[in-house]
Design an enzyme around this catalytic site. Sequence first.
Site, short mmCIF file in Angstrom:
data_model
loop_
_atom_site.label_atom_id
_atom_site.label_comp_id
_atom_site.label_asym_id
_atom_site.label_seq_id
_atom_site.Cartn_x
_atom_site.Cartn_y
_atom_site.Cartn_z
N HIS A 38 26.27 -39.67 -6.32
CA HIS A 38 25.55 -40.69 -5.55
C HIS A 38 25.99 -42.10 -5.97
O HIS A 38 25.23 -43.05 -5.89
CB HIS A 38 24.02 -40.52 -5.68
N ALA A 127 27.11 -24.32 -0.20
CA ALA A 127 27.10 -24.21 -1.66
C ALA A 127 27.34 -25.56 -2.34
O ALA A 127 27.49 -25.62 -3.55
CB ALA A 127 28.16 -23.21 -2.11
N LEU A 129 29.99 -27.44 -1.93
CA LEU A 129 31.41 -27.58 -2.25
C LEU A 129 32.19 -28.19 -1.09
O LEU A 129 33.41 -28.09 -1.02
CB LEU A 129 32.00 -26.21 -2.63
N ASP A 176 33.96 -36.83 -0.72
CA ASP A 176 34.39 -35.46 -0.46
C ASP A 176 35.72 -35.41 0.29
O ASP A 176 36.63 -34.65 -0.06
CB ASP A 176 33.31 -34.72 0.34
C1 GLA Z 1 27.62 -35.49 -0.87
C2 GLA Z 1 28.24 -36.61 -0.05
C3 GLA Z 1 29.11 -37.51 -0.91
C4 GLA Z 1 28.37 -37.97 -2.15
C5 GLA Z 1 27.70 -36.80 -2.85
C6 GLA Z 1 26.84 -37.25 -4.00
O1 GLA Z 1 28.60 -34.61 -1.33
O2 GLA Z 1 29.01 -36.07 1.00
O3 GLA Z 1 29.55 -38.60 -0.14
O4 GLA Z 1 27.46 -38.99 -1.85
O5 GLA Z 1 26.90 -36.04 -1.97
O6 GLA Z 1 27.61 -37.74 -5.03
#
Ligand code: GLA
Length: 386
Positions: A38, A127, A129, A176
């Site tokens: 986050h 999950a 991922l 991600d």
């Molecule tokens: C999800 C979101 C990311 C990030 C994470 C928390 O995976 O897609 O952009 O904010 O949560 O770190």
Amino acid sequence: MSLPLDARQLAARFDSVFGSAPDGVWQAPGRVNLIGEHTDYNEGFVLPFAIDRTARVAVRLRPDAGIRLLSTFGNQGLTTADAGSLARGTARGWTKYPLGVLWALQQCGLPVRGLDLLLDSDVPRGAGLSSSHAIECAVISAFNELSGAGLEVQDMVLATQRAENDFVGAPTGIMDQSASLRGAAGHALFLDCRDQRVRLVPFDAEGAGLVLLVIDTKVSHSHADGGYASRRAACELGAEVLGVKALRDVGLEDLEEASGLLDPVTFRRVRHVVTENERVLRTVGLLESTGPAAIGPLLDASHASMRDDFEISCPELDLAVEAARSAGALGARMTGGGFGGSAIALTPASAEQGVRAAVEHAFAAAGYTAPAIFRVRPAAGAMRLA
Ligand code: GLA
């Protein structure tokens, strides 16, 4: 889950479904975030890596606007759409991700033709991922090459973020898709989310006698639900009250003053982000100087911060982390957006069986659904396979 299809098998399946060969086959991986949770939408630091589980798409561009989508899993069957009338709220299931990418590219002013697409994936869904980003990154890589759009990686990162934010309805950051597009074998990706600057940091757990275990708690989550958005809103409120552009601009030394300016809940949200940014920097330093065995305490501290300050863990994640730690893991934390999904445990290879057994036993004793536990390795980012 059945064995993933390789590029040749996927192309052959495409041919039998759509009646001729695809233009090509692309793959993109899911991700594990080693640390930095986050922090991305606060313009901070993250340290994810691409994993050795991928989404693969066989794609053929069409001369008309017709879109036909099929996956090798689930029971959704063939989905048809029209590139001329893509709209938020009209897509179902996994098709939100490819359609969202095409929609986002249109919003960027690119002409988008129709296509036929067959998807296979061995990234576990739900999950934590990033199975959705794996699909989006495979699709955008295919589209970019086939259409000759000439997008740079940073453009593809922002287009897939737009797909997630404005088409899928999940107000997520850029971590991600950055991991999926930019990952490299044997490395984690140190990403500065303010300017998308990246540095590959060696992360060879197995070379150091360790394994990185994923513990999928089977607690499903969706970032299109309220929890993720409310954390994001708390961070924005914190930044506004503290008079900074983003929480990236708040340092550890500012926390004492911040505690007097913010309500207690917002303060704890802010404290998580500020300390988490610091933990990412320290993790990078340790990986580059000492190696993976040194980062365990930072993983543990990250989990505690998410559990207590950001409040995005859940009993199953906490139990997975505690059981893994007490059976010999060097460090463990939930990974991803939270409210379910997976934990990771950095474990000496010699303790792997004990950690697996301890977590399974703890889940059974608590009456929880049995977790799935598997190793992951840092792997290459998105690429063309055929
Ligand atoms: C999800 C979101 C990311 C990030 C994470 C928390 O995976 O897609 O952009 O904010 O949560 O770190």
